[in-house]
Design an enzyme around this catalytic site. Structure first.
Site, PDB file in Angstrom:
ATOM      1  N   GLU A 116      -0.205  -5.484   0.886  1.00 13.30           N
ATOM      2  CA  GLU A 116      -1.456  -5.276   0.131  1.00 13.30           C
ATOM      3  C   GLU A 116      -1.277  -5.548  -1.359  1.00 13.30           C
ATOM      4  O   GLU A 116      -2.254  -5.638  -2.095  1.00 13.30           O
ATOM      5  CB  GLU A 116      -1.990  -3.859   0.381  1.00 13.30           C
TER       6      GLU A 116
ATOM      7  N   CYS B 209       6.325   0.065   4.326  1.00 15.40           N
ATOM      8  CA  CYS B 209       7.253   0.759   3.423  1.00 15.40           C
ATOM      9  C   CYS B 209       7.827   2.023   4.085  1.00 15.40           C
ATOM     10  O   CYS B 209       8.519   1.923   5.080  1.00 15.40           O
ATOM     11  CB  CYS B 209       6.576   1.043   2.084  1.00 15.40           C
TER      12      CYS B 209
ATOM     13  N   HIS C 113       5.188  -4.474   0.468  1.00 13.41           N
ATOM     14  CA  HIS C 113       3.774  -4.065   0.443  1.00 13.41           C
ATOM     15  C   HIS C 113       2.896  -5.306   0.549  1.00 13.41           C
ATOM     16  O   HIS C 113       2.630  -5.957  -0.455  1.00 13.41           O
ATOM     17  CB  HIS C 113       3.464  -3.320  -0.862  1.00 13.41           C
TER      18      HIS C 113
END
Length: 193
Positions: free
Chosen positions: A177, A77, A175
């Site tokens: 994650e 990001c 993202h």
């Protein structure tokens, strides 16, 4: 494997640490140059505002260290955006690792882009086992322009680079994650590079 997360006060660290824990790895949060240099893989995360983040990097000397790293480095990001030449956010010079500029989406679309979007034109071992048009989770108002270092694209008002690669440096706008199984696969691929 020694895995470090660059600590410069940019948020969203816990969810990245938890994602690596699920893969069986402990990501150490540090701003210690020796520790970062000695690690096998480096994650350069970031949620927040570019100018403020760059100021923090400069205060700790990490702005000089990161571009010299030789092991695989993954910017996520804002981390990816700071690895570019320049971002319109706060008119901020970046680290110059990726030869591309970061622009703001126009007011013709809802900003920030928030939620799931597809990634296409996948061109790297980072995307091993990931299919074209896989969905990833994004939250951003700024984007990296299309360029030679683009290894994935997304479409939101226009086609932009949603992932970049230059030598040992990788960057993703999304993202991983927070991107379910596919995002976890990308983190696993990064660990195996």
């Amino acid at each position: 494997m020694k895995l470090t997360l660059v600590n410069y006060g940019a948020g969203n660290i816990k969810s990245i640490q938890f994602a690596f824990q699920r893969l069986g790895f402990e990501a150490v949060l540090t701003n210690n140059p020796e520790e970062i240099v000695a690690s096998d893989k480096v994650i350069f995360p970031g949620v927040g505002e570019a100018r403020n983040a760059m100021t923090k990097l400069k205060q700790s000397g990490l702005d000089q260290l990161i571009p010299t790293l030789k092991q695989p480095v993954l910017g996520i990001c804002l981390g990816m955006q700071l690895m570019c030449n320049h971002t319109e956010e706060g008119n901020t010079p970046g680290l110059g690792i990726f030869d591309v500029n970061v622009k703001r989406f126009s007011n013709k679309v809802k900003v920030p882009q928030m939620g799931w979007n597809t990634i296409s034109n996948l061109k790297s071992d980072l995307f091993k086992g990931i299919k074209e048009k896989e969905y990833m989770y994004l939250v951003h108002s700024y984007y990296a322009e299309q360029c030679d270092e683009s290894i994935a694209t997304s479409d939101y008002e226009l086609e932009y680079a949603s992932a970049l690669e230059n030598d040992n440096f990788f960057g993703v706008q999304f993202h991983p994650e927070k991107s379910s199984k596919a995002g976890e696969q990308i983190l696993k691929n990064f660990l195996e590079l």
